[in-house]
Enzyme design. Sequence first.
Site, mmCIF file in Angstrom:
data_model
loop_
_atom_site.group_PDB
_atom_site.id
_atom_site.type_symbol
_atom_site.label_atom_id
_atom_site.label_comp_id
_atom_site.label_asym_id
_atom_site.label_seq_id
_atom_site.Cartn_x
_atom_site.Cartn_y
_atom_site.Cartn_z
ATOM 1 N N LYS A 25 0.844 -1.205 0.000
ATOM 2 C CA LYS A 25 0.000 0.000 0.000
ATOM 3 C C LYS A 25 0.875 1.250 0.000
ATOM 4 O O LYS A 25 0.676 2.160 -0.803
ATOM 5 C CB LYS A 25 -0.875 -0.042 1.250
ATOM 6 C CG LYS A 25 -2.166 0.674 1.114
ATOM 7 C CD LYS A 25 -2.997 0.479 2.377
ATOM 8 C CE LYS A 25 -3.602 -0.914 2.472
ATOM 9 N NZ LYS A 25 -3.950 -1.308 3.851
ATOM 10 N N ARG A 96 -3.592 2.617 8.604
ATOM 11 C CA ARG A 96 -3.854 1.288 8.032
ATOM 12 C C ARG A 96 -2.583 0.445 8.031
ATOM 13 O O ARG A 96 -1.476 0.973 8.032
ATOM 14 C CB ARG A 96 -4.375 1.428 6.598
ATOM 15 C CG ARG A 96 -5.709 2.122 6.567
ATOM 16 C CD ARG A 96 -6.409 1.946 5.263
ATOM 17 N NE ARG A 96 -5.895 2.836 4.247
ATOM 18 C CZ ARG A 96 -6.345 2.831 2.997
ATOM 19 N NH1 ARG A 96 -7.273 1.981 2.629
ATOM 20 N NH2 ARG A 96 -5.861 3.667 2.123
ATOM 21 N N GLY A 105 -5.400 -10.955 7.055
ATOM 22 C CA GLY A 105 -5.390 -11.406 8.453
ATOM 23 C C GLY A 105 -5.000 -10.325 9.428
ATOM 24 O O GLY A 105 -5.123 -10.491 10.634
ATOM 25 N N MET A 107 -4.524 -6.026 10.871
ATOM 26 C CA MET A 107 -5.410 -4.984 11.365
ATOM 27 C C MET A 107 -6.165 -4.273 10.256
ATOM 28 O O MET A 107 -5.628 -4.023 9.194
ATOM 29 C CB MET A 107 -4.595 -3.952 12.132
ATOM 30 C CG MET A 107 -5.475 -3.071 12.980
ATOM 31 S SD MET A 107 -4.615 -1.627 13.593
ATOM 32 C CE MET A 107 -4.883 -0.498 12.250
ATOM 33 N N ARG A 364 -3.653 -1.516 -6.239
ATOM 34 C CA ARG A 364 -2.783 -2.709 -6.161
ATOM 35 C C ARG A 364 -3.201 -3.659 -7.274
ATOM 36 O O ARG A 364 -4.319 -3.534 -7.812
ATOM 37 C CB ARG A 364 -2.904 -3.398 -4.807
ATOM 38 C CG ARG A 364 -4.301 -3.856 -4.531
ATOM 39 C CD ARG A 364 -4.418 -4.517 -3.180
ATOM 40 N NE ARG A 364 -5.820 -4.662 -2.817
ATOM 41 C CZ ARG A 364 -6.260 -4.976 -1.628
ATOM 42 N NH1 ARG A 364 -5.429 -5.152 -0.649
ATOM 43 N NH2 ARG A 364 -7.542 -5.110 -1.387
ATOM 44 N N HIS A 482 -3.342 -44.977 -1.612
ATOM 45 C CA HIS A 482 -4.056 -45.593 -2.737
ATOM 46 C C HIS A 482 -5.178 -44.673 -3.217
ATOM 47 O O HIS A 482 -5.312 -44.389 -4.405
ATOM 48 C CB HIS A 482 -4.612 -46.955 -2.282
ATOM 49 C CG HIS A 482 -5.450 -47.636 -3.302
ATOM 50 N ND1 HIS A 482 -6.820 -47.563 -3.312
ATOM 51 C CD2 HIS A 482 -5.103 -48.368 -4.382
ATOM 52 C CE1 HIS A 482 -7.277 -48.247 -4.336
ATOM 53 N NE2 HIS A 482 -6.252 -48.750 -5.009
ATOM 54 N N ARG A 588 1.342 -47.631 -14.651
ATOM 55 C CA ARG A 588 1.523 -48.567 -13.531
ATOM 56 C C ARG A 588 0.715 -49.815 -13.839
ATOM 57 O O ARG A 588 -0.511 -49.810 -13.703
ATOM 58 C CB ARG A 588 1.018 -47.938 -12.237
ATOM 59 C CG ARG A 588 1.865 -46.800 -11.676
ATOM 60 C CD ARG A 588 1.183 -46.270 -10.433
ATOM 61 N NE ARG A 588 2.032 -45.465 -9.599
ATOM 62 C CZ ARG A 588 1.953 -44.126 -9.526
ATOM 63 N NH1 ARG A 588 1.085 -43.466 -10.271
ATOM 64 N NH2 ARG A 588 2.739 -43.463 -8.695
ATOM 65 N N ARG A 674 5.688 -49.537 -16.848
ATOM 66 C CA ARG A 674 6.473 -50.043 -15.729
ATOM 67 C C ARG A 674 6.026 -51.468 -15.418
ATOM 68 O O ARG A 674 4.825 -51.732 -15.284
ATOM 69 C CB ARG A 674 6.258 -49.177 -14.501
ATOM 70 C CG ARG A 674 7.029 -49.715 -13.312
ATOM 71 C CD ARG A 674 6.854 -48.866 -12.105
ATOM 72 N NE ARG A 674 5.536 -49.037 -11.499
ATOM 73 C CZ ARG A 674 5.150 -48.365 -10.426
ATOM 74 N NH1 ARG A 674 5.948 -47.468 -9.881
ATOM 75 N NH2 ARG A 674 3.958 -48.567 -9.915
ATOM 76 N N SER A 816 13.824 -42.813 -15.046
ATOM 77 C CA SER A 816 12.687 -41.996 -14.647
ATOM 78 C C SER A 816 12.704 -41.928 -13.123
ATOM 79 O O SER A 816 12.716 -42.959 -12.454
ATOM 80 C CB SER A 816 11.387 -42.620 -15.155
ATOM 81 O OG SER A 816 10.316 -41.835 -14.707
ATOM 82 N N GLY A 818 11.514 -41.856 -9.633
ATOM 83 C CA GLY A 818 10.327 -42.170 -8.834
ATOM 84 C C GLY A 818 10.492 -41.458 -7.510
ATOM 85 O O GLY A 818 10.942 -42.034 -6.524
ATOM 86 N N THR A 819 10.146 -40.181 -7.501
ATOM 87 C CA THR A 819 10.459 -39.374 -6.320
ATOM 88 C C THR A 819 9.549 -39.664 -5.126
ATOM 89 O O THR A 819 9.817 -39.197 -4.027
ATOM 90 C CB THR A 819 10.422 -37.875 -6.677
ATOM 91 O OG1 THR A 819 9.279 -37.644 -7.491
ATOM 92 C CG2 THR A 819 11.676 -37.459 -7.410
ATOM 93 N N CYS A 883 8.575 -39.271 -12.688
ATOM 94 C CA CYS A 883 7.186 -39.732 -12.707
ATOM 95 C C CYS A 883 6.588 -39.794 -11.309
ATOM 96 O O CYS A 883 5.467 -40.237 -11.131
ATOM 97 C CB CYS A 883 7.061 -41.067 -13.418
ATOM 98 S SG CYS A 883 8.004 -42.374 -12.624
ATOM 99 N N TYR A 903 11.874 -34.586 -19.507
ATOM 100 C CA TYR A 903 10.422 -34.434 -19.379
ATOM 101 C C TYR A 903 9.963 -34.645 -17.942
ATOM 102 O O TYR A 903 10.702 -35.205 -17.123
ATOM 103 C CB TYR A 903 9.688 -35.416 -20.304
ATOM 104 C CG TYR A 903 9.852 -36.855 -19.907
ATOM 105 C CD1 TYR A 903 8.984 -37.447 -18.987
ATOM 106 C CD2 TYR A 903 10.884 -37.634 -20.424
ATOM 107 C CE1 TYR A 903 9.144 -38.762 -18.600
ATOM 108 C CE2 TYR A 903 11.051 -38.950 -20.045
ATOM 109 C CZ TYR A 903 10.177 -39.516 -19.121
ATOM 110 O OH TYR A 903 10.337 -40.803 -18.717
HETATM 111 C C1 PEP Z 1 7.510 -43.287 -7.277
HETATM 112 O O1 PEP Z 1 7.949 -44.020 -6.402
HETATM 113 O O2 PEP Z 1 7.773 -42.086 -7.362
HETATM 114 C C2 PEP Z 1 6.609 -43.829 -8.302
HETATM 115 C C3 PEP Z 1 6.217 -43.092 -9.314
HETATM 116 O O3 PEP Z 1 6.148 -45.091 -8.118
HETATM 117 P P1 PEP Z 1 4.982 -45.522 -7.109
HETATM 118 O O4 PEP Z 1 4.366 -44.278 -6.582
HETATM 119 O O5 PEP Z 1 4.055 -46.350 -7.894
HETATM 120 O O6 PEP Z 1 5.769 -46.282 -6.091
HETATM 121 MG MG MG Z 2 7.838 -46.171 -6.670
#
Ligand code: PEP
Ligand code: MG
Length: 925
Positions: A25, A96, A105, A107, A364, A482, A588, A674, A816, A818-819, A883, A903
């Site tokens: 402001k 203000r 949130g 005053m 703003r 799941h 999967r 996979r 790939s 699989g994080t 992925c 990717y």
């Molecule tokens: C992962 O582990 O990131 C993955 C993509 O496989 P899943 O979630 O099926 O274990």
């Molecule tokens: Mg996995």
Amino acid sequence: MKYVYSFSKERVEGDRGMKELLGGKGANLAEMAGLGLPVPPGFTCTTEACDAYYKLGRTKLFAAMKPEIEAALKRLEKVTGKTFGKGPNPLLLSVRSGAAVSMPGMMDTVLNLGLTPSTIKALIETSGNERFVLDSYRRFIQMFGDVVMGVDHHAFERELEAVKKSRRTKLDTDLTVKDLAELIERYKKVYKKATSKPFPTNPMEQLMAGIDAVFRSWNTSRAAKYRELNDIRGLLGTAVNVQTMVFGNSGANSATGVAFTRDPSTGDNKYFYGEYLVNAQGEDVVAGIRTPQEITLKGSRAWAKSQGVSEKDRKAKFPSLEEVMPKAFKELDRIRVRLEKHYKDMQDLEFTIENGKLYILQTRNGKRTAKAAVRIATDLAKEKLITEKQAVLSVDPASLDQLLHPVFVKASEDKAQQIAVGLPASPGAATGQVVFTAEDAEAWAAKGKRVILCRTETSPEDIGGMDAAAGILTSRGGMTSHAAVVARGMGRCCVAGVGDVNINYATKRFTCSGVTIKEGDWISLNGSIGAVYKGQIETVDPSLTGPFGTIMKLADKYRKLGVRTNADTPHDAAVAVKFGAEGIGLCRTEHMFFEGHRIVSFRRLILVAETVKDLREDHGVEDLTALQKAVSKDKKAVDAIKQYKQALRELLPLQRKDFVGIFKALKGRPCTVRLLDPPLHEFLPQDADGQKEMAETMGVKPIEIKRLVEALHEFNPMLGHRGCRLGITYPDVTEMQTRAICEAAVAVKGSKPEIMIPLVGHVKELANQKAIVERTIADVEQKKGVKLNVLIGTMIEVPRAAVTADEIAKEAEFFSFGTNDLTQMGCGFSRDDAGKFLKDYVALGIYEKDPFQMLDQAGVGKLVELACTGGRKTRKDLKLGICGEHGGEPSSIGFCHNVGLDYVSCSPYRVPIARLSAAQAAIRG
Ligand code: PEP
Ligand code: MG
């Protein structure tokens, strides 16, 4: 240190670039004053002062800052020709709060500060309008009492109602001078009772108390919660804006209002959007007591039409500003154009007209819906106010979710009763009748009912019910449970892990926040924010064309990352292609066994696989037919081998059919399939009914199935017998799946399958599986007389694989990441159980965000970087993708761009988000 910065036409200390110091402001007020716009002059106490308030304490800060405030007041008196706390022409102020980021949130505003018995007298004399002065004073007492001193505002409102009632009037504007004088006395009593002090009559004391209250409001739990919810971090504090009062309540030629340079809900630019009230102060517009009127004639007519108000009534009771004060309106309209050109964005303005003269109190960048954001970005680029790149950067990728799913009508959602909050597991809005079993969900849906499936958690058996439901609620499980993963894949709305919901399957009801919901009762879910509401809420469907299509095209023009999707069915693949996916990055295959009767064949397979493995080892025979001969005298052994062979026979054509469908939907786009990776507990029949069904199918006693299930029980299934570990112990499964993939690729010309081996930690695991895959490909090629070009690669999801990536890359043509598992194993957080304490970790700032939602770049990200470098050292052209769930999360996508992945792959409904995030990462460089 300088704590106070002035702004007026004569002296401007600051500009729009100083938001961090002056707050949004304050910076914009300085900017507008510099542009020569009609801004009431004032000064801003900086965010550094707020920081010092907490670090040095109030007394020390005020001792240092007060002389600066007094000097700024002197300047203000000079430019306005008014005096603070004295007649004949008293200076009144508004106070203000304003942080660098707008924060509801904190005053609210205190107006009319500086009114004391002596200034009241003087003001009545100069204005000749006693009513206006008393009205301002009663507002001041209430606001100061409520906002600065924490007096319950209801206590004031009760007095106002009492006076109005005794005068038999409904409107504040009907109160006379006498009424207002009485009200002021009543207010003063309320104030004294609550604070044990008389209402302050020293203007400097009022001002310092106001500034103190603003600084205090920075750390209230309400403000802290707002920052936490909106991810606002790293700010010093709030600034305080002290500004000369102008009066929208000084008569019929005065008004106050708020306006948007474009429609904030649709982005339309048909007319000037905003509302105003004659003879009012700011809070009246938002208080909802009087009906605010439209600024333009066009807007006013549109409003009247929507409300069923006749033109005659509209003109008489609700005329537009354009009609009532044409001169001020024209100037406001000119300023609208000028500000938008200057800021190159849609502006949200506050204005006041005092005796016909227009003042701008604030500007703003206006808050907007996702729909409006996309529309405004593309329009501003078309109008050449911003570049294409700026347009791409101006839309928040995560907000696109709102455009892809049905959403609640905002007004209806605002009115609904929220009963719980869980994890925003799968976005969208759903409203339906509660059922507690998947069978009921299917049965009720078949009768045309809309249902919400409520489970403690879901399992593969629930898949049909999940598909039939409009939305899914689970009381347990995290973002990769799941329910969450499957629902996101389906594009079904899901709120997961709603800990407050207690489900009782026996009585078919759940309780939550003191409310009991029975089977058949209506509830509504907002999967984008995790909210659960009682009752029905109206929804609207999305549209993917128009400005949305334009912004997606621009994103594709600038992004470097490819965007694929995680999809396991032809339907999901087709949806993702519609959203712009360039292929499948993760199919999967175990999810394909969830459907219908297939689960039975799959269960048959896993229940006897271990027995077959033992028999092979005992007899030293690999080939199943030869093995069957070798054990021909042992009926149980023969039976097990038969069951095993039958299951493989049943599953092969089903899998082939699935792949044919998916390859067709992809129309020549690549598809990373996979191989099997089921945490076994999700697939085994755990309950008596399921065990009975399997016993009947396999011609054995239920107790035998129970024993087999128990034998396969794992304490830690997520780190157990899954991924390539299964393929290594049961090689027939790898062979069957490879065969199904290859035969489908032969059947669908132009398909590009890529086979991915999961959960590899050691290069020898990969080599083992790769040998089976290659052998099977060669066999299909030979039998079908074709040459298939199938890439073979692996997931990097076990830390050991990441640190030995140079070795792994000798066998893999692609990685790939699989994080999900890499986070589980990298941080040591169980995917199933970490939800219980991760919330606390985030609240304490140990992790900035749930690492299963936003990639932990400093830790897990290091593993990803290490693997990229290691892998590419061995194989220059190694293809790299991601992925895990992070492939659809904007900041993680930025990381993927920076480390040079080829990717990202994410669930279908996140594909547009990924396209835009990838473009933003590329533009930011
Ligand atoms: C992962 O582990 O990131 C993955 C993509 O496989 P899943 O979630 O099926 O274990
Ligand atoms: Mg996995």
